[in-house]
Scaffold this active site. Structure first.
Site, PDB file in Angstrom:
ATOM      1  N   LYS A 179       0.872  -1.136   0.083  1.00 41.66           N
ATOM      2  CA  LYS A 179      -0.026  -0.060  -0.091  1.00 41.66           C
ATOM      3  C   LYS A 179       0.836   1.229   0.083  1.00 41.66           C
ATOM      4  O   LYS A 179       1.749   1.485   0.821  1.00 41.66           O
ATOM      5  CB  LYS A 179      -0.941   0.020   1.223  1.00 41.66           C
ATOM      6  N   GLY A 185       7.053   4.306   8.524  1.00 42.09           N
ATOM      7  CA  GLY A 185       6.498   5.690   8.760  1.00 42.09           C
ATOM      8  C   GLY A 185       6.676   5.998  10.087  1.00 42.09           C
ATOM      9  O   GLY A 185       7.858   5.797  10.487  1.00 42.09           O
ATOM     10  N   SER A 186       5.618   6.797  10.615  1.00 39.70           N
ATOM     11  CA  SER A 186       6.132   7.337  12.215  1.00 39.70           C
ATOM     12  C   SER A 186       6.027   6.028  13.153  1.00 39.70           C
ATOM     13  O   SER A 186       5.344   5.199  12.872  1.00 39.70           O
ATOM     14  CB  SER A 186       4.780   8.288  12.238  1.00 39.70           C
ATOM     15  N   THR A 187       6.592   6.547  14.429  1.00 36.04           N
ATOM     16  CA  THR A 187       6.723   5.783  15.366  1.00 36.04           C
ATOM     17  C   THR A 187       5.396   5.413  16.025  1.00 36.04           C
ATOM     18  O   THR A 187       4.795   4.334  16.162  1.00 36.04           O
ATOM     19  CB  THR A 187       7.662   6.182  16.542  1.00 36.04           C
ATOM     20  N   GLU A 191      10.433   0.557  10.072  1.00 34.03           N
ATOM     21  CA  GLU A 191      11.356   1.248   9.940  1.00 34.03           C
ATOM     22  C   GLU A 191      10.806   2.709  10.335  1.00 34.03           C
ATOM     23  O   GLU A 191       9.959   3.126   9.574  1.00 34.03           O
ATOM     24  CB  GLU A 191      11.992   1.385   8.427  1.00 34.03           C
ATOM     25  N   CYS A 242      13.659  10.056   7.447  1.00 31.19           N
ATOM     26  CA  CYS A 242      13.441   9.616   8.867  1.00 31.19           C
ATOM     27  C   CYS A 242      14.873   9.776   9.647  1.00 31.19           C
ATOM     28  O   CYS A 242      14.889   9.751  10.681  1.00 31.19           O
ATOM     29  CB  CYS A 242      13.011   8.163   8.827  1.00 31.19           C
ATOM     30  N   GLU A 285      10.611  14.628  16.408  1.00 34.98           N
ATOM     31  CA  GLU A 285      10.635  14.694  15.063  1.00 34.98           C
ATOM     32  C   GLU A 285      10.031  15.662  14.336  1.00 34.98           C
ATOM     33  O   GLU A 285       8.585  15.527  14.554  1.00 34.98           O
ATOM     34  CB  GLU A 285      10.557  13.358  14.543  1.00 34.98           C
TER      35      GLU A 285
HETATM   36  P1  ADP Z   1       3.054  10.167   8.220  1.00 32.61           P
HETATM   37  O1  ADP Z   1       2.817  10.870   9.416  1.00 32.61           O
HETATM   38  O2  ADP Z   1       4.577  10.852   7.806  1.00 32.61           O
HETATM   39  O3  ADP Z   1       2.119  10.463   7.119  1.00 32.61           O
HETATM   40  P2  ADP Z   1       2.525   7.627   8.645  1.00 32.61           P
HETATM   41  O4  ADP Z   1       2.842   6.655   9.758  1.00 32.61           O
HETATM   42  O5  ADP Z   1       1.014   8.343   9.287  1.00 32.61           O
HETATM   43  O6  ADP Z   1       3.448   8.592   8.285  1.00 32.61           O
HETATM   44  O7  ADP Z   1       1.956   6.893   7.391  1.00 32.61           O
HETATM   45  C1  ADP Z   1       2.743   6.118   6.748  1.00 32.61           C
HETATM   46  C2  ADP Z   1       2.206   4.910   6.057  1.00 32.61           C
HETATM   47  O8  ADP Z   1       1.200   4.202   7.132  1.00 32.61           O
HETATM   48  C3  ADP Z   1       1.156   5.283   5.135  1.00 32.61           C
HETATM   49  O9  ADP Z   1       1.052   4.573   4.003  1.00 32.61           O
HETATM   50  C4  ADP Z   1      -0.027   5.302   5.783  1.00 32.61           C
HETATM   51  O10 ADP Z   1      -1.399   5.301   5.229  1.00 32.61           O
HETATM   52  C5  ADP Z   1      -0.109   4.449   6.683  1.00 32.61           C
HETATM   53  N1  ADP Z   1      -0.890   4.186   8.030  1.00 32.61           N
HETATM   54  C6  ADP Z   1      -1.514   5.413   8.716  1.00 32.61           C
HETATM   55  N2  ADP Z   1      -1.988   4.954   9.698  1.00 32.61           N
HETATM   56  C7  ADP Z   1      -2.079   3.463   9.915  1.00 32.61           C
HETATM   57  C8  ADP Z   1      -2.699   2.311  10.646  1.00 32.61           C
HETATM   58  N3  ADP Z   1      -3.451   2.813  11.558  1.00 32.61           N
HETATM   59  N4  ADP Z   1      -2.335   1.215  10.223  1.00 32.61           N
HETATM   60  C9  ADP Z   1      -1.742   0.827   8.965  1.00 32.61           C
HETATM   61  N5  ADP Z   1      -1.251   1.604   8.265  1.00 32.61           N
HETATM   62  C10 ADP Z   1      -1.299   3.063   8.590  1.00 32.61           C
END
Ligand code: ADP
Length: 497
Positions: free
Chosen positions: A188, A241-243, A264, A298, A395
């Site tokens: 995705k 993505g984010s922590t 990561e 990151c 961050e």
């Molecule tokens: P940012 O805050 O930098 O946008 P995210 O961690 O929110 O980073 O997003 C990174 C990825 O994780 C994106 O593909 C986002 O759609 C997906 N994502 C966001 N929330 C969820 C969740 N609850 N479960 C799985 N994937 C998620």
């Protein structure tokens, strides 16, 4: 309609796929939903793409499972490798359009997309193509009457969730090692940047991958992403993505089928400049460390610590260097910094800038919006930042750098490690002993000396502490996508009569 005619300033017209890529075809979502993607330079809608919901995740997983059971498990390692190499070749052949779409949707400078993102993605795919036929087990001698060997088997159906900061590069980092080791994937893309992943998906078919082996879907985290991490028929989830979201992914995996998890995540990486550093060189790497990709890395070197003997000189010259970074239209030839990816990111970053000002840090340069259209932010440097300030601890993921002064090596090792994150660090010094001592003492998955952001597909990358689990790239990433099977064959008589 699962495609649309679009145009980019550098390529002119092209056909943009907009469907979900499942079984090598672009299809509409089961529920018929779509969502818009925005050009961050103009704040205008580029187009709509089809949106995956949990039902589409089910369809994609079923396609992947079928491909795994019927075709992919029977494919030879050599052919898996050939297909990845073919895909890498197609990335290079299509570099102009891939880079242009990346710039259109993400806002990164075209020169960076063309000079770094696409070639590095191709390099990564080719590198893992080379690994496909080198995944080997061992023979283990336990006693003369038993023959024992291990196999490194694929995990199966892998769900992969990627962010928007390096859409194509993350696509390749995830797909390369998973496919090389014999897995199938449902990936995705991030909802902010779905377009380049779909152009790349069209190359999957052209490269000759069997239907269902690589499936690419567009959709939101809370729906499609959550459906991936909690899916009962996905054997492994890899997330970047984010922590905060990484924790949710891990919880969902734990609460469903205990799928394997690699993460990561974020960082707040220290960039340490000693008195004896080659100052011009250090300034240029510190500048690149924080302002590359508009600070949306990151591993960004967002905490800059400068030893007291050169502090004032460094800050003055670094400020002058940052002012040379050309901010503007990412399609412009000499642009270094384009817009942030979205209104949300823009607001978050501006919020941190306000926090920093309120907390009493000194704005050396920047601190404001750039222009009046698009999500552009001036390269921003705060000096006199203390450890308790949010801009030193959290961050920011934007072009915002926090600088503080330090006195001794001992002190800076402690301060450098004063973070819940541990993704990267850098040291600038001309003393080899200092470099090695500090490199060995810093709690981070990557340490750069007299440089920054030197990422390479041959070199493992990943986080200590709350920056992640597992390593991407290099040989290390193969372990994320294989499981060891031990087979013991009794050659002699029955052991217990
Ligand atoms: P940012 O805050 O930098 O946008 P995210 O961690 O929110 O980073 O997003 C990174 C990825 O994780 C994106 O593909 C986002 O759609 C997906 N994502 C966001 N929330 C969820 C969740 N609850 N479960 C799985 N994937 C998620």
């Amino acid at each position: 309609m699962t495609s649309i005619e679009l145009s980019t300033p550098s390529t002119g017209k092209y056909t943009q796929p907009t469907g979900l890529f499942i079984n090598n075809e672009f299809v509409k979502g089961v529920e018929g939903k779509t969502f818009e993607t925005i050009n961050p330079s103009t704040e205008e809608v580029i187009c709509s793409v089809h949106e995956a919901t949990d039902k589409d995740v089910d369809v994609a997983v079923a396609a992947a499972r079928k491909a795994y059971d019927t075709v992919w498990r029977k494919e030879t390692p050599e052919n898996r490798g050939k297909l990845l190499v073919k895909l890498a070749d197609l990335f290079e052949k299509n570099i102009d359009i891939l880079a242009a779409v990346e710039t259109l949707d993400n806002g990164k400078a075209l020169s960076m997309a063309k000079g770094a993102d696409v070639p590095m993605a191709a390099g990564c795919l080719r590198y893992y193509g080379g690994w496909a036929d080198k995944i080997e087990g061992k023979v283990i001698d336990t006693n003369p009457d038993t023959f024992t060997y291990t196999r490194q088997e694929p995990i199966g159906v892998c769900g992969q969730i990627i962010p928007w900061n390096f859409p194509l590069l993350m696509w390749a980092w995830k797909i390369g090692p998973a496919i090389a080791t014999g897995n199938v994937v449902v990936l995705k893309s991030a909802e902010q940047t779905p377009l380049s992943a779909l152009v790349a998906a069209s190359l999957v078919k052209e490269a000759g991958f069997p239907p269902g082996v690589i499936n690419i879907i567009s959709g939101f985290g809370k729906t499609a992403g959550a459906a991936i991490s909690s899916h009962m028929d996905i054997d492994k989830v890899a997330f970047t993505g984010s922590t905060v979201v990484g924790r949710q992914v891990m919880k969902a995996a734990a609460g469903s089928n205990l799928k394997k998890v690699t993460l990561e995540l974020g960082g707040k990486s220290p960039n340490i400049v000693f008195n004896d550093a080659d100052i011009e060189n250090a300034i240029s790497w510190v500048n690149f460390g924080i302002f590359f990709n508009h600070g949306q890395c990151c591993c960004a070197g967002s905490r800059v610590y400068v030893q007291s003997g050169i502090y004032d000189n460094f800050v003055e010259r670094f400020k002058a260097r940052a002012l040379q970074n050309k901010v503007g239209d990412p399609f412009g030839e000499d642009t270094f910094q384009g817009p942030q990816v979205s209104q949300l990111q823009y607001d978050r970053i501006m919020g941190y800038i306000q926090e920093g000002k309120k907390a009493g840090a000194k704005v050396e340069t920047g601190g404001e919006r750039h222009g009046d259209k698009g999500y552009f932010i001036q390269p921003t440097i705060f000096s006199n930042v203390t450890e308790d300030m949010k801009i030193m601890q959290e961050e920011i993921f934007g072009p915002v750098c926090s600088i503080a002064k330090f006195e001794t090596e001992e002190e800076i090792i402690a301060t450098g490690n004063n973070s819940t994150y541990g993704l990267a660090a850098a040291i600038h010094t001309t003393n080899l002993n200092t470099a090695l001592r500090v490199a060995n003492s810093i709690h981070a998955g990557t340490v750069w000396v007299n440089s920054y952001n030197l990422l390479h597909h041959q070199v493992p990358f990943g986080g200590y502490k709350e920056s992640g689990i597992g390593r991407e790239l290099g040989e290390a990433a193969l372990a994320n996508y294989t499981q060891t099977k031990s087979v013991s064959i009794r050659l002699g008589d029955a052991l217990f009569g």
